[in-house]
Design an enzyme around this catalytic site. Structure first.
Site, mmCIF file in Angstrom:
data_model
loop_
_atom_site.group_PDB
_atom_site.id
_atom_site.type_symbol
_atom_site.label_atom_id
_atom_site.label_comp_id
_atom_site.label_asym_id
_atom_site.label_seq_id
_atom_site.Cartn_x
_atom_site.Cartn_y
_atom_site.Cartn_z
ATOM 1 N NE ARG A 46 -3.147 -0.072 3.119
ATOM 2 C CZ ARG A 46 -2.569 0.240 4.291
ATOM 3 N NH1 ARG A 46 -2.076 1.452 4.478
ATOM 4 N NH2 ARG A 46 -2.485 -0.654 5.258
ATOM 5 C CG ASP A 168 -11.009 16.880 -13.890
ATOM 6 O OD1 ASP A 168 -10.321 16.408 -14.818
ATOM 7 O OD2 ASP A 168 -12.021 16.313 -13.433
ATOM 8 C CE LYS A 193 -13.478 8.871 -17.821
ATOM 9 N NZ LYS A 193 -13.769 10.064 -17.053
HETATM 10 C C1 LIG Z 1 -14.189 10.359 -15.774
HETATM 11 C C2 LIG Z 1 -13.885 11.663 -15.173
HETATM 12 C C3 LIG Z 1 -13.644 11.777 -13.803
HETATM 13 C C4 LIG Z 1 -13.733 10.613 -12.854
HETATM 14 O O1 LIG Z 1 -12.750 9.657 -13.109
HETATM 15 P P1 LIG Z 1 -12.938 8.080 -12.858
HETATM 16 O O2 LIG Z 1 -11.659 7.529 -13.365
HETATM 17 O O3 LIG Z 1 -14.164 7.638 -13.600
HETATM 18 O O4 LIG Z 1 -13.112 7.892 -11.383
HETATM 19 C C5 LIG Z 1 -13.330 13.041 -13.305
HETATM 20 N N1 LIG Z 1 -13.275 14.119 -14.118
HETATM 21 C C6 LIG Z 1 -13.510 14.038 -15.433
HETATM 22 C C7 LIG Z 1 -13.442 15.269 -16.275
HETATM 23 C C8 LIG Z 1 -13.823 12.807 -16.012
HETATM 24 O O5 LIG Z 1 -14.062 12.740 -17.335
#
Ligand SMILES: *Cc1c(COP(=O)(O)O)cnc(C)c1O
Length: 371
Positions: A46, A168, A193
Site C-alpha cells: 500500500r 481537473d 480516459k
Molecule cells: C471520468 C472523469 C472523472 C472521474 O474519473 P474516474 O476515473 O471515472 O473515477 C473526473 N473528471 C472528469 C473530467 C472525467 O471525465
C-alpha cells in the site's frame, strides 16, 4: 544526444522506462507483491510499487510536477478533499463532471464542506466567489458543455488571494495544457480516459510541485487506501505511449465532425472550442495547444430524437466515458446526476481513431434510421 529538452511527444514514448542495462527489458515488469523483504524504501504494497512509479514518472514529466496515481479519478479527487478541514468553503464548477458534483454534494450534505457552485466560464462569477474559499476546483474544457475557463486569470487571482487551486485536466490532456505551469497547486487526471486510452481500466492521478502537499496527498493514498493495481498501472503506461498519435487523430476527426454537424439541418448547436465560430475559441487558443477530442451537439428535435440517434449507430458505440481509441456518444441528460443546465438533447461525443469517412457515414445512417 544533444541537451535539447524532450518534447511531450517524445516524453510519452520514453519516460518511465527501466534503466538501460544489457538484457534489461524496455518495459517495466509487472510487480505482483503485497509485501517485501525488510530494509527497503517501499516495504508494503500500500506504500509503493514499481509500476506506479514508472507511470508517475511519465505523467509527472508531462505535467511538470511530482505525481501520485490512484485507483480511479474519483479516488484521486477524494484524496484532495480529505485534506480539507471540516467547514472549508470550496468554489467549483456547477456543471463539471457529474461524479465530482455528486461527491461534492455528498460531502456538503454530510456537513464536511460548503460548496459554491459557479459557472467557471464566467470569470467574474468565479472571482466574486473566491473570498472565503479555501479551494478553487476547476475543470476546463468543461464536461459536457466544452466551455473554457480562463485558467491563467482564475489561477493567478486565486493564488494571489492565498486560495488553493486544483484543476481537473482530463479533457485537455497534459499535451494541450499544463495548469501547474500557470500556478495551480494540483493537477488531476482521470487516467481512465485519454492517458490510458483504451477503455479497459480505471485510474486517476494527482500532480503537484509543492513538496509538503505531495507528502500529505501521499499519506492520504496510503491511509485512505485508494491504491491502483500493478497491472492497471502497467496498462496505463502502455496506453500513454501512444497518447500523442491518438490525440492527433482524435482531434482532427473531432474538428471535421464538428464542422460537418454544424452544417447539418437537424443540429441546432455544436460545441467545440476548436471551431473558429465557437464563442470560446479565442480564449482557448490563448493558452491551449490543441482542443481535445470531445465535442457535443444539440438537436432541433429534442431528447427523444437524441436517444434514437445514439441507439442507431453501428461503428460509434452508445456508451458513456471518453478518451479511448473508439468513438462513443451518449445523451448526457439520460443520467440523473447530470446538471439541469445541460440541454436535454445534448449529445456528447468522444472521438476516437477510426477513419473519418466511416464515422461520418455511420452518423448519416444513424440520422436516417432515427428520423
Ligand atoms: C471520468 C472523469 C472523472 C472521474 O474519473 P474516474 O476515473 O471515472 O473515477 C473526473 N473528471 C472528469 C473530467 C472525467 O471525465
Amino acid at each position: 544526444m544533444s541537451d535539447r529538452e524532450l518534447s511531450p511527444e517524445s516524453i510519452v514514448v520514453s519516460s518511465g522506462r527501466p534503466p538501460i542495462e544489457s538484457d534489461a527489458g524496455l518495459n517495466i515488469d509487472i510487480s505482483m507483491n503485497a509485501t517485501r523483504h525488510a530494509g527497503g524504501p517501499i516495504g508494503y504494497g500500500r506504500y509503493g510499487n514499481e509500476n506506479w512509479t514508472a507511470l508517475e514518472t511519465a505523467i509527472g514529466a508531462l505535467e511538470g510536477g511530482r505525481t501520485l496515481v490512484f485507483s480511479s479519478g474519483i479516488a484521486a479527487i477524494s484524496a484532495v478533499y480529505s485534506l480539507l478541514p471540516i467547514g472549508s468553503v470550496v468554489t467549483a464548477s456547477h456543471q463539471g463532471y457529474s461524479g465530482v458534483m455528486t461527491l461534492l454534494k455528498n460531502l456538503e450534505a454530510n456537513g464536511r464542506i460548503e460548496v459554491r457552485f459557479v459557472d467557471v466560464a464566467n470569470t467574474n462569477e468565479v472571482l466574486d466567489s473566491l473570498p472565503g474559499s479555501s479551494l478553487l476546483w476547476l475543470e476546463s474544457p468543461t464536461n459536457p458543455m466544452l466551455d473554457i475557463a480562463d485558467l491563467p486569470t482564475l489561477i493567478s487571482s486565486a493564488k494571489s488571494a492565498g486560495i488553493g487551486v486544483g484543476v481537473d485536466n482530463t479533457f485537455a490532456t497534459p499535451l494541450n495544457q499544463n495548469p501547474l505551469s500557470m500556478g495551480a497547486d494540483i493537477v488531476m487526471h482521470s487516467v481512465t480516459k485519454f492517458i490510458s486510452g483504451h477503455s479497459d481500466i480505471l485510474m486517476g492521478s494527482l500532480s503537484t510541485n509543492d513538496p509538503a502537499l505531495f507528502t500529505r496527498l501521499e499519506d492520504a493514498r496510503k491511509f485512505n487506501g485508494a491504491i491502483a493495481g500493478s497491472f492497471e498501472s502497467w496498462l496505463a503506461l502502455r496506453g500513454l505511449r501512444t497518447l500523442s498519435v491518438r490525440l492527433e487523430r482524435g482531434e482532427s476527426n473531432t474538428l471535421e465532425l464538428a464542422k460537418r454537424l454544424s452544417a447539418h439541418p437537424a443540429v441546432s448547436r455544436v460545441r467545440y472550442p476548436g471551431l473558429v465560430s465557437d464563442p470560446h475559441h479565442n480564449l482557448a487558443k490563448s493558452f491551449m495547444k490543441g482542443f481535445g477530442a470531445v465535442f457535443s451537439f444539440e438537436l432541433k428535435d429534442g431528447a427523444k430524437m437524441a436517444d434514437a440517434l445514439c441507439s442507431s449507430s453501428v461503428l460509434i458505440s452508445h456508451a458513456t466515458s471518453l478518451g479511448g481509441v473508439e468513438t462513443l456518444w451518449e445523451r448526457r441528460r439520460r443520467w440523473s446526476g447530470e446538471s439541469a443546465s445541460v440541454p436535454e438533447s445534448l449529445i456528447r461525443v468522444s472521438v476516437g481513431c477510426e477513419n473519418i469517412e466511416d464515422l461520418w457515414s455511420d452518423i448519416e445512417q444513424a440520422f436516417k434510421n432515427a428520423g
